[in-house]
Design an enzyme around this catalytic site. Structure first.
Site, short mmCIF file in Angstrom:
data_model
loop_
_atom_site.label_atom_id
_atom_site.label_comp_id
_atom_site.label_asym_id
_atom_site.label_seq_id
_atom_site.Cartn_x
_atom_site.Cartn_y
_atom_site.Cartn_z
N GLU A 1 10.56 5.69 -36.83
CA GLU A 1 11.03 4.30 -36.69
C GLU A 1 10.22 3.50 -35.68
O GLU A 1 10.75 2.96 -34.70
CB GLU A 1 12.52 4.28 -36.31
CG GLU A 1 13.40 4.82 -37.40
CD GLU A 1 14.90 4.70 -37.09
OE1 GLU A 1 15.26 4.49 -35.92
OE2 GLU A 1 15.70 4.82 -38.04
N GLU B 1 16.73 8.28 -44.36
CA GLU B 1 17.95 8.48 -43.58
C GLU B 1 19.06 7.60 -44.13
O GLU B 1 18.83 6.45 -44.50
CB GLU B 1 17.75 8.08 -42.10
CG GLU B 1 16.79 8.94 -41.32
CD GLU B 1 16.74 8.50 -39.84
OE1 GLU B 1 17.68 7.83 -39.37
OE2 GLU B 1 15.74 8.83 -39.18
#
Ligand code: ZN
Length: 675
Positions: A150, A307
């Site tokens: 991320e 995710e």
């Protein structure tokens, strides 16, 4: 296919056995198998464990974990561990920590905490990726590389300042060009030496994160920071590729995350992956749009759902449980829109620190007798049964919506006309109008080829990059339908206004002149009054946020404002241009107007809904080898019905043959192939 070793929809997620004692590891495997889990993402935050000091690397734990999983039929998505640097590194080499927006030098703490310009971070992150590549290049259990985690956040340190000046020298060559691009004679900001330029933050030109005195420097700093983090990613990408040229590489993106230009990033990724964390009250058409955007980053190539939570999040204000059936429903929504994986964060719920209340396949109770686990296991069985039937299937859309991060930055950095104008929200309004009619949409960047589309929609195309107006003209001349809105065509790529009348370079294509732009207060509206009934559009509608005061200069007026001193001026126009048409919508309309407008445009182009609309039921399709798979997703808490007509379908999930009025259970999913 992402990796032919596992020719099915991958199922699993982030797994952090290093947070646990050895006595649960075998139990983890037993429970994973019950759930049909076949992929575990390892090593996301293990830098401090693998490299306890500057010289020592210890891969023994990772070796054992990858082996144990592989022996049990579970593959590894192998992360490079660089999402958070070790404490010893921050202590010894303070250049790895960032300087924040307020100008404060950070100490060790948090994650995604490394300065992208730090020589130390670049050296050791690349070295880590290199060592991992070397060590696992021949391991049969490794399916894919997951670089860092991320990526995001900006840094304003002295190394970044120096890097920014270098980047500016490459971009502009000399200071004259830079001074012109930033319009620095305004407020006497002329630069005579590169060293006079400092990063724009709360100590210099900016405040509140997105307010700035100088859009030019703020825009370029966003470009520079996105590029800097991408450079860090590329160092690691190249390091692992050197050892494993055939293994795919990804990094997990975050949908409409504002700080990175994901179209630029995707050029350097083998497969796009992203982390989907809608709230219970996020419109499901918004989530659908973001999936489509992630698919659009690589021109329609299937992506990875890297995710999602099996149940609840921890970082939102109110972390609702996913209601029964919702995890499955949202998983299939991702698959329906191009995902070839369904992966969770996390497989076992941690017991300490800030993610201990983030949902997991294995909850704190430690066994499989939970609602969440049962739902995970049922989905695992279904994905096993689906096998490779959906893998690599494409979405066939004739409508494209343009999305551009740099345009978004410029819109949101703009001082005026309205703080209420939110780029992503305006894009979503148009997306939603198509979504509600079961029309497939591709989300495309400004570099995308347009000739395969019948309709191209570019809401709030404020920034016109070099050549883009000509590209749109070519598209319309050739018979395409183009639509844009208020606050478009205003500036160039440096956020300098194109003089000679709005919408600047789009003026002749649209056949209008926007003389003024009015900003409406919250709750205030104007009216869109149709000149005459047109298809699905009958009488009058409301509009808000901004109202362009436009003059038709060759365009036909479709509707006029109903109120205020500009009552009677055009608010919706269409211009015939070559073989095609260019529409201009001068304000932000209500949903009813947009649905009618888009229905009319699709009707003109012969674009039909996949199935007739049924309230609360999403319908989309992927096509593989000529076979169209219709995904029917009921987001309502009650059963619903879709009208499938005479066609006979087989539901891939139940093997039932269906036709006519097909019932879809509450939160239910059908995957229909023609029988
Ligand atoms: Zn920095």
């Amino acid at each position: 296919m992402i990796n032919e070793k596992l020719p099915k929809i991958w199922y699993g997620g982030d797994y952090n056995p290093e947070q646990w004692e050895a006595d649960v590891w075998d139990e983890d495997i037993r429970i994973f198998k019950l759930a049909g889990i076949d992929v575990a993402t390892l090593n996301v935050f293990s830098w401090a464990m693998i490299q306890p000091d500057e010289e020592t690397y210890d891969f023994s734990f990772l070796d054992e974990t990858i082996d144990r999983l592989y022996k049990n039929g579970i593959y590894t998505c192998l992360a490079t561990a660089t999402g958070a640097h070790p404490a010893w590194m921050a202590k010894r080499y303070p250049d790895v920590t960032r300087v924040d927006y307020e100008g404060r030098k950070r100490k060790f703490g948090g994650r995604h905490n490394s300065c992208p310009s730090s020589p130390t971070y670049r050296l050791y992150s690349e070295r880590m990726a290199d060592k991992l590549g070397e060590r696992y290049k021949d391991h049969p259990g490794v399916l894919i590389w997951h670089i860092s985690n991320e990526y995001g956040g900006y840094c304003y340190c002295d190394n970044c300042a120096a890097g920014f000046r270098n980047w500016l020298q490459d971009r502009y060559g000399d200071l004259d060009k830079l001074n012109k691009a930033w319009n620095t004679r305004f407020w006497g900001h002329t630069f005579y030496d590169w060293d006079e330029i400092v990063p724009p933050n709360a100590l210099s030109e900016e405040w509140n994160g997105n307010r700035t005195n100088f859009q030019g420097i703020s825009l370029d700093y966003r470009r520079f920071q996105s590029w800097s983090l991408l450079e860090c990613y590329k160092l690691e990408y190249n390091a692992v590729k050197k050892h494993t040229p055939d293994l795919p590489v990804t990094t997990n993106l975050m949908g409409t995350y504002p700080e990175l230009d994901y179209f630029e990033w995707a050029k350097h990724m083998d497969v796009v992956s992203w982390d989907n964390y809608p709230s219970l009250d996020t419109p499901y058409s918004y989530t659908a749009m973001v999936h489509d955007l992630m698919r659009g980053l690589k021109s329609g190539q299937p992506f990875m759902l890297m995710e999602q939570t099996p149940s609840q999040q921890n970082w939102q204000a109110y972390n609702s449980l996913k209601r029964p059936g919702v995890m499955r429903l949202w998983s299939y929504q991702a698959v329906a829109r191009g995902a070839d994986t369904v992966l969770f964060f996390q497989l076992r719920r941690s017991i300490g620190a800030c993610e201990k209340y983030h949902g997991a396949v294995i909850e704190h109770v430690g066994h499989e007798n939970t609602r969440v686990f049962r739902e995970c296991a049922e989905l695992g069985q279904e994905l096993g049964k689906l096998s490779d039937q959906i893998l690599d299937a494409r979405v066939d859309a004739k409508v494209a919506i343009v999305f551009d991060w740099e345009n978004r930055w410029a819109v949101e950095l703009s001082s005026g006309p309205s703080v209420a104008l939110k780029y992503v929200d305006e894009v979503h309004k148009y997306y939603d109008a198509l979504f509600q009619q079961n029309i497939q949409v591709d989300m495309v960047g400004v570099e995308e080829e347009l000739s395969g589309y019948d309709i191209v929609i570019a809401p709030v195309l404020y920034m016109i990059k070099p050549g883009y107006a000509q590209k749109l003209e070519t598209f319309v001349k050739g018979g395409g339908t183009f639509l844009t809105t208020f606050f478009s065509g205003i500036v160039n790529e440096s956020d300098l206004v194109t003089t000679g009348g709005y919408p600047g370079e789009l003026r002749s294509l649209l056949g209008i002149w926007a003389e003024e732009i009015d900003a409406l207060f919250p709750g205030h509206t104007n009216q869109i009054v149709m000149e005459q009934p047109w298809g699905a559009l009958k009488d009058s509608y409301s509009c808000s946020i901004l109202c362009d005061l436009i003059h038709a200069e060759g365009a036909e007026v479709l509707a006029r404002y109903g109120e205020d001193f500009y009552k009677g001026m055009p608010v919706a126009t269409v211009n015939r241009f070559g073989e095609g048409k260019a529409y201009y919508i001068a304000s932000s309309p209500d949903a009813a107007f947009l649905q009618g407008l888009l229905a009319n445009l699709c009707e003109e182009k012969g674009i039909r809904p996949l199935l007739p609309r049924s309230e609360g039921i999403e319908v989309t399709a992927r096509t593989k080898d000529g076979r169209e798979l219709l995904f029917v997703l009921n987001h309502q808490a009650e059963a619903g019905v879709v009208e499938a007509g005479e066609t006979s379908y087989i539901d891939l999930l139940t093997d039932r043959t269906l036709s006519g009025a097909i019932e879809v259970p509450a939160k239910g999913v059908l995957i229909l192939a023609q029988a």
